[in-house]
Design a protein around this motif. Structure first.
Motif, short mmCIF file in Angstrom:
data_model
loop_
_atom_site.label_atom_id
_atom_site.label_comp_id
_atom_site.label_asym_id
_atom_site.label_seq_id
_atom_site.Cartn_x
_atom_site.Cartn_y
_atom_site.Cartn_z
N LEU A 141 0.81 -1.22 0.00
CA LEU A 141 0.00 0.00 0.00
C LEU A 141 0.84 1.27 0.00
N MET A 142 2.13 1.16 0.29
CA MET A 142 2.95 2.37 0.41
C MET A 142 3.02 3.19 -0.88
N PRO A 143 3.14 2.58 -2.06
CA PRO A 143 3.18 3.42 -3.29
C PRO A 143 1.93 4.23 -3.52
N ILE A 144 0.80 3.83 -2.91
CA ILE A 144 -0.44 4.59 -3.09
C ILE A 144 -0.37 5.92 -2.34
N PHE A 145 0.19 5.89 -1.13
CA PHE A 145 0.23 7.09 -0.30
C PHE A 145 1.56 7.85 -0.43
N CYS A 146 2.59 7.17 -0.85
CA CYS A 146 3.90 7.80 -1.00
C CYS A 146 4.41 7.48 -2.40
N HIS A 147 4.22 8.41 -3.33
CA HIS A 147 4.49 8.13 -4.74
C HIS A 147 5.98 7.98 -5.04
N ASP A 148 6.85 8.51 -4.19
CA ASP A 148 8.29 8.36 -4.41
C ASP A 148 8.88 7.20 -3.63
N SER A 149 8.01 6.29 -3.16
CA SER A 149 8.48 5.15 -2.37
C SER A 149 9.21 4.15 -3.26
N PRO A 150 10.39 3.70 -2.84
CA PRO A 150 11.08 2.67 -3.63
C PRO A 150 10.53 1.27 -3.39
N TYR A 151 9.68 1.12 -2.37
CA TYR A 151 9.13 -0.20 -2.05
C TYR A 151 7.94 -0.48 -2.95
N TYR A 152 7.85 -1.74 -3.37
CA TYR A 152 6.84 -2.12 -4.35
C TYR A 152 6.58 -3.61 -4.24
N ALA A 153 5.34 -4.00 -4.46
CA ALA A 153 4.94 -5.41 -4.47
C ALA A 153 4.12 -5.66 -5.73
N PRO A 154 3.99 -6.91 -6.15
CA PRO A 154 3.23 -7.18 -7.39
C PRO A 154 1.79 -6.69 -7.35
#
Length: 271
Positions: free
Chosen positions: A255-268
């Motif tokens: 869920l982090m890329p939804i709230f933090c667009h510059d997050s390097p963390y990502y899941a499928p």
């Protein structure tokens, strides 16, 4: 003597002027023959095709290299994961089959009952069941084996698709960049195969492999919790605590890329 000499000089000057005007004495067909690295078009598009082919070749090689590295990582993980699931499945599958020792124990109990009480009536002997009760596997064993073997099947499917992905990447590079063709033909061939890659959603299929791999891991953890719950509650509590913590971290990463667009963390499953 001076007149013939002047005539020879005039002939040489005329020949030199024709040479300077028309160029070297080269056959006309050879002058208009295009080189291997030039386009057959007469509109000057040869350099554009050369530029397109060079950039496309670099882009395709980088893309194929990423696909092959992803496939290598998937193959390594699935190899280790499948070995672990298969080892546990070999133990848990015993609960789905009748145990010959239970049948032996049933008949031994009958014999002991007769020997221990010699005054037992014949009617009671005949009324007692002569065969052991039909085997019925426990519900938890059915769920555990179903989840684990489904997880194993998905993991092996991912390994097969990763192997095919490596072959697809090599075939794409081989088919799109043939040095024996002129740049304009290579550009057309590359555009043809690149359109097929986009139309058949090959990049989406590549992104699906990690999703399937994560799904197999979730199924394995679910079966592991059910298995330990029916074996030992202390072991179940410890493993459940760790799986819950890992699941929470995985959810945050998703869920982090939804709230933090510059997050390097990502899941499928991240949007």
């Amino acid at each position: 003597m001076s007149q013939p000499t002047n005539r020879v000089i005039n002939v040489e000057d005329n020949a030199r002027e024709r040479t300077d005007t028309n160029g070297p004495n080269v056959p006309q067909s050879a002058q208009h023959q295009p080189s291997r690295d030039q386009s057959n078009f007469s509109d000057g598009s040869g350099p554009l095709f050369n530029m397109y082919v060079e950039r496309a070749e670099k882009e395709d090689k980088d893309l194929a290299d990423r696909w092959q590295k992803d496939a290598d990582g998937i193959l390594i993980f699935t190899g280790l994961f499948s070995a672990a699931v298969a080892a546990l499945g070999a133990v848990s599958i015993q609960d789905l089959r009748p145990n010959p020792q239970d049948t032996t124990a049933f008949y031994v109990g009958k014999i002991y009952q007769l020997l221990a009480d010699p005054n037992i009536s014949r009617v009671s002997i005949l009324s007692a069941p002569a065969q052991p009760p039909p085997f019925s596997p426990p519900t938890y064993a059915i769920w555990v084996n179903s989840l684990w073997f489904l997880s194993l099947a998905i993991s092996l499917t991912c390994a097969l698709l990763a192997t095919l992905l490596q072959q697809w990447a090599r075939r794409y590079i081989t088919a799109t960049h043939l040095p024996r063709y002129s740049p304009d033909k290579r550009a057309r061939i590359r555009a043809f195969f690149a359109d097929g890659v986009e139309r058949l959603h090959l990049p989406g299929a590549v992104e699906t492999l990690p999703t399937l791999l994560h799904l197999s891991l979730f199924l394995f953890f679910s079966g592991l919790l059910i298995f330990l719950f029916n074996i030992n509650h202390t072991a179940f509590s410890l493993v459940a605590w760790w799986i819950g913590l890992s699941g929470g971290v995985y959810g945050c990463i998703t869920l982090m890329p939804i709230f933090c667009h510059d997050s390097p963390y990502y899941a499928p499953l991240s949007l």
